[in-house]
Design an enzyme around this catalytic site. Structure first.
Site, PDB file in Angstrom:
ATOM      1  N   ASP A 180      36.786  24.689  60.929  1.00 37.36           N
ATOM      2  CA  ASP A 180      35.862  25.739  61.383  1.00 37.36           C
ATOM      3  C   ASP A 180      34.420  25.236  61.358  1.00 37.36           C
ATOM      4  OD1 ASP A 180      38.088  27.305  61.606  1.00 37.36           O
ATOM      5  OD2 ASP A 180      37.809  28.314  59.691  1.00 37.36           O
TER       6      ASP A 180
ATOM      7  N   GLU B  42      46.066  24.205  53.906  1.00 38.77           N
ATOM      8  CA  GLU B  42      45.478  23.352  52.864  1.00 38.77           C
ATOM      9  C   GLU B  42      46.248  23.412  51.536  1.00 38.77           C
ATOM     10  OE1 GLU B  42      43.074  23.835  56.138  1.00 38.77           O
ATOM     11  OE2 GLU B  42      43.674  25.469  54.831  1.00 38.77           O
TER      12      GLU B  42
ATOM     13  N   ASP C 220      47.880  26.407  61.010  1.00 44.19           N
ATOM     14  CA  ASP C 220      46.570  26.711  60.432  1.00 44.19           C
ATOM     15  C   ASP C 220      46.735  27.073  58.953  1.00 44.19           C
ATOM     16  OD1 ASP C 220      43.846  27.086  60.421  1.00 44.19           O
ATOM     17  OD2 ASP C 220      43.860  28.865  61.694  1.00 44.19           O
TER      18      ASP C 220
END
Length: 806
Positions: A468, A394, A391
């Site tokens: 999300d 990015e 997670d």
């Protein structure tokens, strides 16, 4: 490099052909053209002081030189292969791609072509009327991106909606479809890039980047499947996943303490809702220190996971790249000592907030850092963890849309660059580090990794999800084109948080989402901290029963789903497919209706299943378009002639599913987890129409032995005539031997009881009542209400022939 006035490539002055590489000199700029395959051409703009790096996305640039012819004409140079004709117009230098019979596929915009301003690069292409554009990875909004402007820059944007761009994943690849013919372009550039697909002008589209090279691959099909296959041959294809990862997954931020995890597991088994995986989000850690456990919440993680394994559950744990700045914490100390964390231009370690308020960040550009990071996963494997959730890669910093400073230094094994170049592949290389580490630690066990950040090539290492999302009807609808375009972009293993991550779904919304969600390639319910419970039983008995029905259906379809993944592994073609991928010459699948019911609301799941979920609140009916051919209602066996839309009632417990005529769908009985018991019987659900042939694949579902020949391949063939149906089982290929079992072959849509059934030329005994069939080694039965003929024979691993005489 300093920006300067924009320079477009000028007239051809000279050229040099060496092997399969044509280098064209156009003064200050030039172009290098490489014939990769008869249908694949690499185009690279040559600029002053150009830095050419190894590609993060392309797995190899070493290909055999294909057969081609080169010639020079007064106004152009020409390269011809069996699939393409490429003309390089001389003044100014412009590229034109044709089919061998002279149909114009694509050409540069005459006025602009390709250009450079000392830093930025860009290419402009003519945009014909009626050309449609798909792919581009994770993008909200419509499936067709014509008239859209899109940015590739991995961004954590939790509050995203239909117009939001960019998002978590970047895939600089698209398909173009016109008149039933398809080409693709992969722009191999990791800098912040953009695609303007007609928003600036109705006459042209363009793509470019803020830095790096103008380096793209032109791929001609003409079929969409072939373009995707050639593209994934360049960027790699997914390995076969562990079978358990194709089951149902349950997650939330966060399940803790240990007693809560055990309660969730017990509820699934007590309520007989199938589930393979329980996920632990970040709160299992000791104050956000990765590779540690909070011993107050999880005093004995080894015993917990061992007990879950005995119940048939696997466990996946959350990871993120931010390493807490905490001297004495072993990961922090090792990273500092090994020079594994990114630094600022002045040489100081960069410190920023992720989950801990102060974090160091690994430099995944370095092979030594990737190796160090991968080896850390021994700590997880030693306590029994089965998979890793990557997670925040990015990489995301705490706060809205924040990432590392653009001047952060990365070291590509001795070569220095900055975050402007490496940002979009940070998550790709983190997933690579985990994947390679897990393989070193467990050399014969298939890794399972889920990543939120991605770039082209991520399919080699990880599944992805769309980040999300929100518990809303809008996000339910958005999930279909988002998953379809990610699949087109080379990543077959994609899913969405079922029920939505932010906020909480109504019972109706969750029911509709689980009906769709069981047909996401990656099937997981997830929700955020502070929201109400979001397990399948959390919305009342009606929704619990609907959830059970559809999750059970996914488990019944596991052999089919696994074969869809095998096809993706071999060809790159996605599991969840846009309608045009299967039916590129059908104009209706591109036009549809004002609400986009064809392109946006229905899709193919593998070769044979058409899924058309209800995606609006209070949806009482759905319009489903059935392309040309014969179709069967999955639930009733009612037949439909294709080429027309049909209206279908959609009560809350009903999701329209249609089966393409000719289908042979491998299935199994319901199980509570994927390997609860051996596959017996192997059910083949047959929908006779014309002549069809299907390849069936099977292996152990967990190891890498399939790469050494330990797999099973069988061909099934069905031929339907007026008064007879012939079904053949081929010889087994491969070294994998399943346990003794039976075939249960269900012939659907049979409106009359057969006169007789032959097995290898001998009459097969009729068994009645139908329920007694499974107690016998062979026999057949007929259900008039269901319109099904069921044949049972032993799976002897050799050629068999069934003849149904009507």
């Amino acid at each position: 490099m300093v920006r300067r006035q924009w320079v477009s490539i000028g007239p051809v002055q000279n050229y040099n052909l060496k092997g399969n590489v044509l280098r064209v000199d156009c003064g200050e700029l030039g172009v290098e053209i490489t014939i990769i395959k008869p249908s694949v051409v690499r185009v690279c703009l040559i600029t002053p002081n150009q830095v050419v790096r190894e590609s993060w996305a392309i797995i190899s640039r070493e290909y055999p030189i294909p057969k081609f012819e080169f010639s020079e004409k007064p106004n152009f140079l020409e390269i011809s292969t069996e699939d393409l004709v490429l003309r390089i117009v001389k003044d100014p230098c412009r590229l034109e791609f044709y089919t061998p019979d002279g149909w114009l596929i694509n050409r540069d915009d005459f006025a602009k072509g390709m250009g450079w301003d000392g830093e930025q690069v860009r290419c402009w292409k003519e945009m014909p009327e009626g050309e449609h554009y798909f792919g581009f990875g994770e993008k909200a909004g419509p499936l067709d991106k014509r008239d859209q402007a899109l940015t590739m820059w991995n961004t954590d944007d939790i509050f995203h909606y239909t117009p939001t761009d960019p998002l978590y994943e970047s895939y600089p690849f698209f398909l173009a479809l016109r008149e039933g013919r398809c080409y693709g372009i992969f722009f191999d550039n990791t800098y912040r890039s953009s695609f303007d697909m007609g928003k600036e002008s109705a006459d042209y589209y363009s793509f470019g980047a803020s830095g790096g090279s103008l380096d793209y691959y032109f791929i001609y099909g003409p079929e969409p499947k072939r373009v995707i296959s050639l593209y994934t041959e360049l960027t790699g294809r997914m390995p076969l996943p562990p079978l358990w990862s194709l089951g149902y997954h349950q997650c939330r931020w966060s399940y803790y303490p240990e007693s809560r995890v055990r309660q969730i597991a017990e509820e699934f088994r007590k309520r007989k809702i199938p589930c393979d995986v329980i996920w632990l989000d970040l709160d299992y850690t000791d104050e956000f220190r990765l590779f540690t456990w909070n011993r107050n919440r999880f005093p004995e993680p080894e015993k917990l996971i061992s007990d879950l394994h005995k119940q048939g559950f696997r466990v996946v744990v959350s990871n993120f790249p931010g390493i807490k700045v905490d001297r004495g914490y072993h990961v922090c100390d090792q990273g500092v000592a090994g020079n594994h964390f990114v630094r600022l231009p002045d040489g100081k370690l960069f410190v920023g907030p992720q989950w801990p308020p102060e974090c160091y960040f690994p430099d995944f550009a370095k092979s030594s850092t990737r190796e160090w990071w991968g080896n850390l996963y021994k700590d997880y494997l030693d306590v029994g963890v089965d998979g890793i959730w990557a997670d925040m890669a990015e990489p995301s910093l705490a706060g809205m849309k924040r990432t590392l400073p653009l001047d952060v230094v990365h070291e590509i094994d001795g070569e220095i660059t900055d975050h402007r170049e490496f940002h979009n592949v940070y998550g790709l290389e983190m997933a690579r580090a985990i994947y390679e580490g897990l393989l070193r630690l467990r050399p014969n066990t298939r890794p399972f990794i889920l990543s939120r950040a991605a770039f082209s090539g991520i399919q080699r290492y990880a599944a992805v999800w769309t980040g999300d999302n929100e518990s809303s009807w809008e996000h339910l609808r958005l999930s279909i084109p988002m998953c379809l375009n990610i699949g087109i972009s080379g990543e077959p293993f994609v899913g969405v948080d079922i029920g939505g991550f932010r906020r909480s779904p109504s019972p109706e919304l969750y029911a509709r989402w689980i009906q769709l969600g069981v047909f996401y390639p990656f099937c997981r319910t997830h929700t955020m901290i502070g929201t109400p419970d979001q397990e399948p039983w959390s919305f009342g008995s009606e929704v619990e029963e609907i959830s059970r029905k559809y999750i059970e259906l996914r488990y019944q379809l596991l052999p089919y789903i696994y074969n869809c993944f095998y096809q993706a592994h071999k060809t790159g073609v996605p599991v969840m497919r846009a309608m045009f991928v299967e039916f590129p010459k059908d104009p209706v699948v591109l036009s549809g209706s004002p609400d986009g019911y064809v392109g946006e609301r229905q899709f193919m799941f593998g070769d044979w299943l058409l899924i058309a979920p209800a995606v609006y609140e209070n949806n009482k009916t759905c319009v489903v378009y059935l392309p040309e051919g014969e179709w069967f209602n999955f639930w009733t066996n009612e037949k439909y002639e294709g080429g027309f839309p049909v209206m279908v009632d959609t009560p809350l417990d009903f999701c329209p599913i249609f089966v393409r005529g000719g289908a042979i769908i491998p299935m199994r009985d319901v199980v509570q987890y994927s390997d609860q018991k051996p596959l017996d019987p192997l059910i083949l659900s047959v929908y006779p129409w014309g002549t069809s042939k299907v390849e069936y694949y099977e292996d152990d579902g967990v190891s890498l032995n399939y790469t050494k020949g330990e797999f099973l391949l069988v061909n099934y063939t069905c031929f339907k005539a007026d008064k007879a149906i012939e079904f053949e089982i081929g010889e087994r290929e491969g070294n994998y031997k399943p346990k003794p079992r039976s075939y249960e072959i269900r012939f659907n849509g049979i409106k009359q009881k057969p006169a007789k059934i032959l097995w290898n030329g001998e009459a097969l005994t009729e068994a009645y009542p139908e329920g007694e069939l499974r107690s016998k080694s062979s026999g057949w039965s007929y259900s008039g209400n269901q319109q099904i003929v069921t044949v049972r024979i032993p799976d002897r691993g050799k050629r068999e022939k069934i003849e149904i005489i009507l």
